[in-house]
Design a protein around this motif. Structure first.
Motif, PDB file in Angstrom:
ATOM      1  N   VAL A 239     -18.290 130.370  -4.165  1.00 37.86           N
ATOM      2  CA  VAL A 239     -19.109 129.578  -3.252  1.00 37.86           C
ATOM      3  C   VAL A 239     -19.061 128.118  -3.691  1.00 37.86           C
ATOM      4  O   VAL A 239     -18.868 127.814  -4.872  1.00 37.86           O
ATOM      5  N   VAL A 240     -19.224 127.232  -2.726  1.00 37.55           N
ATOM      6  CA  VAL A 240     -19.114 125.797  -2.975  1.00 37.55           C
ATOM      7  C   VAL A 240     -20.326 125.087  -2.400  1.00 37.55           C
ATOM      8  O   VAL A 240     -20.734 125.343  -1.264  1.00 37.55           O
ATOM      9  N   ASP A 241     -20.910 124.206  -3.180  1.00 37.44           N
ATOM     10  CA  ASP A 241     -22.015 123.369  -2.735  1.00 37.44           C
ATOM     11  C   ASP A 241     -21.492 121.942  -2.607  1.00 37.44           C
ATOM     12  O   ASP A 241     -21.301 121.252  -3.611  1.00 37.44           O
ATOM     13  N   GLY A 242     -21.215 121.517  -1.381  1.00 38.64           N
ATOM     14  CA  GLY A 242     -20.651 120.188  -1.178  1.00 38.64           C
ATOM     15  C   GLY A 242     -19.174 120.269  -0.840  1.00 38.64           C
ATOM     16  O   GLY A 242     -18.667 121.299  -0.393  1.00 38.64           O
TER      17      GLY A 242
ATOM     18  N   ARG B  94     -17.405 128.744   2.602  1.00 39.76           N
ATOM     19  CA  ARG B  94     -17.690 128.724   1.179  1.00 39.76           C
ATOM     20  C   ARG B  94     -19.116 128.325   0.827  1.00 39.76           C
ATOM     21  O   ARG B  94     -19.533 128.531  -0.308  1.00 39.76           O
ATOM     22  N   GLU B  95     -19.866 127.744   1.761  1.00 36.44           N
ATOM     23  CA  GLU B  95     -21.231 127.311   1.448  1.00 36.44           C
ATOM     24  C   GLU B  95     -22.114 128.554   1.318  1.00 36.44           C
ATOM     25  O   GLU B  95     -22.120 129.430   2.173  1.00 36.44           O
TER      26      GLU B  95
ATOM     27  N   GLU C 266     -18.149 122.953 -13.834  1.00 37.57           N
ATOM     28  CA  GLU C 266     -19.046 122.613 -14.938  1.00 37.57           C
ATOM     29  C   GLU C 266     -20.449 122.296 -14.450  1.00 37.57           C
ATOM     30  O   GLU C 266     -21.453 122.722 -15.060  1.00 37.57           O
ATOM     31  N   ASP C 267     -20.562 121.551 -13.336  1.00 41.30           N
ATOM     32  CA  ASP C 267     -21.892 121.144 -12.870  1.00 41.30           C
ATOM     33  C   ASP C 267     -22.469 122.085 -11.808  1.00 41.30           C
ATOM     34  O   ASP C 267     -23.546 121.842 -11.277  1.00 41.30           O
ATOM     35  N   GLY C 268     -21.759 123.176 -11.515  1.00 39.47           N
ATOM     36  CA  GLY C 268     -22.299 124.193 -10.623  1.00 39.47           C
ATOM     37  C   GLY C 268     -22.023 123.990  -9.153  1.00 39.47           C
ATOM     38  O   GLY C 268     -22.470 124.798  -8.325  1.00 39.47           O
TER      39      GLY C 268
END
Length: 234
Positions: free
Chosen positions: A133-136, A155-156, A220-222
Protein backbone atom coordinates in the motif's frame (compact mmCIF):
# COMPACT_ATOMS: atom_id res chain seq x y z
CA UNK A 1 24.55 -9.38 -25.78
CA UNK A 2 21.97 -7.63 -23.56
CA UNK A 3 23.47 -5.47 -20.82
CA UNK A 4 22.57 -6.25 -17.17
CA UNK A 5 20.28 -3.21 -16.80
CA UNK A 6 18.19 -4.03 -19.86
CA UNK A 7 18.06 -7.69 -18.85
CA UNK A 8 16.75 -6.77 -15.40
CA UNK A 9 14.16 -4.36 -16.83
CA UNK A 10 13.01 -6.97 -19.34
CA UNK A 11 12.36 -9.52 -16.59
CA UNK A 12 12.28 -7.79 -13.19
CA UNK A 13 10.52 -10.74 -11.52
CA UNK A 14 13.29 -13.05 -12.67
CA UNK A 15 15.92 -10.63 -11.41
CA UNK A 16 14.23 -10.41 -8.01
CA UNK A 17 13.84 -14.18 -7.84
CA UNK A 18 17.58 -14.65 -8.38
CA UNK A 19 18.23 -12.37 -5.41
CA UNK A 20 15.40 -13.32 -3.05
CA UNK A 21 14.27 -16.77 -4.11
CA UNK A 22 10.61 -17.73 -3.64
CA UNK A 23 8.14 -16.57 -2.50
CA UNK A 24 8.49 -13.03 -3.86
CA UNK A 25 6.69 -11.13 -1.14
CA UNK A 26 7.68 -9.56 2.21
CA UNK A 27 7.84 -12.02 5.07
CA UNK A 28 8.24 -15.00 2.76
CA UNK A 29 6.95 -18.40 3.81
CA UNK A 30 6.39 -17.38 7.43
CA UNK A 31 4.05 -14.59 6.33
CA UNK A 32 2.07 -17.07 4.21
CA UNK A 33 1.75 -19.46 7.15
CA UNK A 34 0.43 -16.68 9.39
CA UNK A 35 -2.10 -15.62 6.77
CA UNK A 36 -3.30 -19.21 6.34
CA UNK A 37 -3.71 -19.41 10.14
CA UNK A 38 -5.86 -16.28 10.19
CA UNK A 39 -8.01 -17.62 7.34
CA UNK A 40 -8.58 -20.89 9.25
CA UNK A 41 -7.09 -23.04 6.52
CA UNK A 42 -7.02 -26.63 7.71
CA UNK A 43 -8.14 -30.13 6.85
CA UNK A 44 -10.47 -30.20 3.82
CA UNK A 45 -10.49 -26.43 3.37
CA UNK A 46 -11.12 -25.72 -0.31
CA UNK A 47 -8.50 -23.12 -1.20
CA UNK A 48 -7.75 -21.26 -4.42
CA UNK A 49 -4.41 -19.47 -4.61
CA UNK A 50 -5.15 -16.71 -7.13
CA UNK A 51 -1.71 -15.84 -8.45
CA UNK A 52 0.10 -18.90 -7.12
CA UNK A 53 3.46 -18.24 -8.79
CA UNK A 54 5.84 -21.13 -8.13
CA UNK A 55 3.26 -22.87 -5.94
CA UNK A 56 4.87 -22.61 -2.52
CA UNK A 57 1.66 -21.56 -0.76
CA UNK A 58 -0.16 -24.53 -2.29
CA UNK A 59 2.32 -26.86 -0.60
CA UNK A 60 1.86 -25.08 2.73
CA UNK A 61 -1.92 -25.36 2.47
CA UNK A 62 -1.79 -29.04 1.51
CA UNK A 63 0.49 -29.75 4.46
CA UNK A 64 -2.51 -28.71 6.59
CA UNK A 65 -4.83 -31.07 4.73
CA UNK A 66 -6.43 -28.40 2.57
CA UNK A 67 -7.66 -29.15 -0.92
CA UNK A 68 -5.66 -26.46 -2.69
CA UNK A 69 -5.51 -25.46 -6.33
CA UNK A 70 -3.63 -22.58 -7.92
CA UNK A 71 -4.10 -20.18 -10.78
CA UNK A 72 -1.51 -17.96 -12.41
CA UNK A 73 -0.67 -16.37 -15.76
CA UNK A 74 2.51 -18.45 -15.66
CA UNK A 75 1.72 -21.26 -13.21
CA UNK A 76 4.25 -23.37 -11.37
CA UNK A 77 3.94 -26.32 -9.03
CA UNK A 78 1.44 -29.17 -9.00
CA UNK A 79 -2.28 -28.50 -9.19
CA UNK A 80 -1.97 -25.08 -10.82
CA UNK A 81 -3.67 -23.89 -14.00
CA UNK A 82 -3.12 -20.97 -16.34
CA UNK A 83 -5.66 -18.19 -16.00
CA UNK A 84 -6.50 -14.66 -14.91
CA UNK A 85 -7.90 -13.44 -11.59
CA UNK A 86 -10.71 -11.53 -13.37
CA UNK A 87 -12.18 -14.74 -14.85
CA UNK A 88 -11.66 -17.56 -12.36
CA UNK A 89 -12.42 -21.03 -13.80
CA UNK A 90 -14.33 -22.02 -10.66
CA UNK A 91 -18.06 -22.46 -10.07
CA UNK A 92 -20.02 -20.29 -7.65
CA UNK A 93 -19.49 -21.29 -4.01
CA UNK A 94 -16.67 -23.52 -5.19
CA UNK A 95 -14.04 -22.67 -2.57
CA UNK A 96 -13.80 -21.69 1.08
CA UNK A 97 -10.71 -19.45 0.85
CA UNK A 98 -9.22 -17.33 -1.90
CA UNK A 99 -5.56 -16.58 -1.16
CA UNK A 100 -4.00 -13.57 -2.88
CA UNK A 101 -0.48 -12.45 -1.99
CA UNK A 102 0.73 -9.38 -3.91
CA UNK A 103 -1.56 -10.23 -6.85
CA UNK A 104 -5.06 -8.73 -6.96
CA UNK A 105 -3.91 -5.13 -7.15
CA UNK A 106 -1.81 -5.94 -10.21
CA UNK A 107 -4.99 -6.82 -12.08
CA UNK A 108 -6.07 -4.63 -14.97
CA UNK A 109 -9.53 -4.53 -13.35
CA UNK A 110 -9.41 -4.73 -9.55
CA UNK A 111 -13.18 -4.57 -9.15
CA UNK A 112 -13.64 -7.52 -11.53
CA UNK A 113 -10.97 -9.49 -9.68
CA UNK A 114 -12.64 -8.84 -6.32
CA UNK A 115 -16.07 -9.68 -7.75
CA UNK A 116 -14.71 -12.99 -9.04
CA UNK A 117 -13.23 -13.80 -5.64
CA UNK A 118 -16.60 -13.09 -4.04
CA UNK A 119 -18.44 -15.18 -6.63
CA UNK A 120 -16.42 -18.35 -6.08
CA UNK A 121 -16.54 -18.21 -2.29
CA UNK A 122 -19.15 -20.15 -0.36
CA UNK A 123 -21.04 -18.91 2.72
CA UNK A 124 -18.59 -17.43 5.25
CA UNK A 125 -15.84 -17.78 2.63
CA UNK A 126 -12.65 -15.82 3.27
CA UNK A 127 -10.46 -13.65 1.11
CA UNK A 128 -6.92 -13.82 2.55
CA UNK A 129 -5.02 -10.95 1.00
CA UNK A 130 -1.67 -9.26 1.38
CA UNK A 131 -0.33 -6.42 -0.68
CA UNK A 132 1.74 -3.27 -0.89
CA UNK A 133 0.00 0.00 0.00
CA UNK A 134 1.13 3.55 -0.72
CA UNK A 135 0.33 6.78 1.08
CA UNK A 136 0.93 9.59 -1.39
CA UNK A 137 2.79 9.53 -4.70
CA UNK A 138 4.39 6.34 -5.96
CA UNK A 139 8.18 6.59 -6.37
CA UNK A 140 9.22 7.37 -9.96
CA UNK A 141 10.42 4.02 -11.33
CA UNK A 142 10.31 2.40 -14.78
CA UNK A 143 6.97 0.64 -15.34
CA UNK A 144 8.41 -2.92 -15.31
CA UNK A 145 10.19 -2.25 -12.01
CA UNK A 146 7.13 -0.58 -10.44
CA UNK A 147 4.99 -3.53 -11.46
CA UNK A 148 7.45 -6.11 -10.14
CA UNK A 149 7.52 -4.26 -6.81
CA UNK A 150 3.69 -4.18 -6.66
CA UNK A 151 3.58 -0.38 -6.97
CA UNK A 152 1.09 -0.17 -9.83
CA UNK A 153 -2.71 -0.26 -9.71
CA UNK A 154 -4.89 0.62 -6.70
CA UNK A 155 -2.45 1.25 -3.85
CA UNK A 156 -3.96 3.76 -1.40
CA UNK A 157 -4.88 1.85 1.77
CA UNK A 158 -8.31 3.34 2.47
CA UNK A 159 -9.34 3.13 -1.18
CA UNK A 160 -8.31 -0.53 -1.33
CA UNK A 161 -10.37 -1.38 1.76
CA UNK A 162 -13.35 0.46 0.28
CA UNK A 163 -13.09 -1.57 -2.91
CA UNK A 164 -12.94 -4.84 -0.96
CA UNK A 165 -16.00 -3.90 1.11
CA UNK A 166 -17.81 -2.75 -2.03
CA UNK A 167 -17.30 -6.21 -3.52
CA UNK A 168 -19.30 -7.76 -0.68
CA UNK A 169 -16.74 -8.48 2.02
CA UNK A 170 -16.49 -7.57 5.68
CA UNK A 171 -12.86 -6.67 6.33
CA UNK A 172 -11.35 -7.94 9.56
CA UNK A 173 -8.14 -6.80 11.24
CA UNK A 174 -5.66 -5.14 8.89
CA UNK A 175 -2.09 -5.86 9.96
CA UNK A 176 0.88 -3.77 8.89
CA UNK A 177 4.08 -5.62 7.99
CA UNK A 178 6.44 -2.73 7.41
CA UNK A 179 9.23 -4.59 9.20
CA UNK A 180 8.99 -7.43 6.68
CA UNK A 181 9.23 -4.90 3.86
CA UNK A 182 12.28 -3.30 5.45
CA UNK A 183 13.89 -6.73 5.82
CA UNK A 184 13.30 -7.45 2.13
CA UNK A 185 14.83 -4.09 1.24
CA UNK A 186 17.91 -4.92 3.31
CA UNK A 187 18.19 -8.36 1.74
CA UNK A 188 18.26 -6.84 -1.75
CA UNK A 189 20.74 -4.15 -0.69
CA UNK A 190 23.07 -6.76 0.83
CA UNK A 191 22.97 -8.91 -2.30
CA UNK A 192 23.24 -6.27 -5.03
CA UNK A 193 25.54 -3.25 -5.29
CA UNK A 194 22.97 -1.45 -7.42
CA UNK A 195 24.57 1.94 -6.77
CA UNK A 196 27.81 0.74 -8.31
CA UNK A 197 26.04 -1.18 -11.06
CA UNK A 198 23.76 1.67 -12.09
CA UNK A 199 26.68 4.07 -12.02
CA UNK A 200 27.93 2.31 -15.15
CA UNK A 201 24.92 3.43 -17.18
CA UNK A 202 25.24 7.19 -17.09
CA UNK A 203 22.15 9.40 -16.92
CA UNK A 204 19.82 6.43 -17.40
CA UNK A 205 21.31 4.67 -14.41
CA UNK A 206 21.23 7.87 -12.37
CA UNK A 207 17.47 8.24 -12.96
CA UNK A 208 16.80 4.68 -11.89
CA UNK A 209 19.03 5.07 -8.83
CA UNK A 210 17.13 8.23 -7.84
CA UNK A 211 13.87 6.26 -8.07
CA UNK A 212 15.27 3.45 -5.93
CA UNK A 213 16.51 5.93 -3.32
CA UNK A 214 13.05 7.55 -3.29
CA UNK A 215 11.51 4.11 -2.77
CA UNK A 216 13.90 3.34 0.10
CA UNK A 217 13.00 6.63 1.77
CA UNK A 218 9.28 5.91 1.27
CA UNK A 219 9.62 2.49 2.92
CA UNK A 220 11.67 3.98 5.75
CA UNK A 221 9.13 6.69 6.58
CA UNK A 222 6.07 4.48 6.05
CA UNK A 223 4.72 6.00 2.84
CA UNK A 224 5.10 2.57 1.27
CA UNK A 225 4.16 -0.39 3.42
CA UNK A 226 2.81 -3.94 3.29
CA UNK A 227 -0.47 -5.10 4.81
CA UNK A 228 -2.45 -8.29 5.22
CA UNK A 229 -6.11 -8.94 5.98
CA UNK A 230 -8.80 -11.58 5.97
CA UNK A 231 -12.19 -10.44 4.65
CA UNK A 232 -15.33 -12.55 5.07
CA UNK A 233 -17.95 -12.91 2.33
CA UNK A 234 -21.21 -11.26 3.38
Amino acid sequence: MQNPLDAALANPWGALRRVLGDPLHPGGTDATRRLLDRADVGANTRLLDAGCGAGGALDLARDRGARAVGLDRDPGGDGAVRGDVTTLPVREDGVDVVLSECVLCLSDDLDAALAESRRVLGPDGRLALSDVVVDGDVPDLPEPVAQALCLTGERERAALLDRIEGAGFAVGEVRDHREDLLAMRDQVADAVDYEGLLGLFGARGDRLLAGIEDLEAAVEDGRVSYVSLVATAE
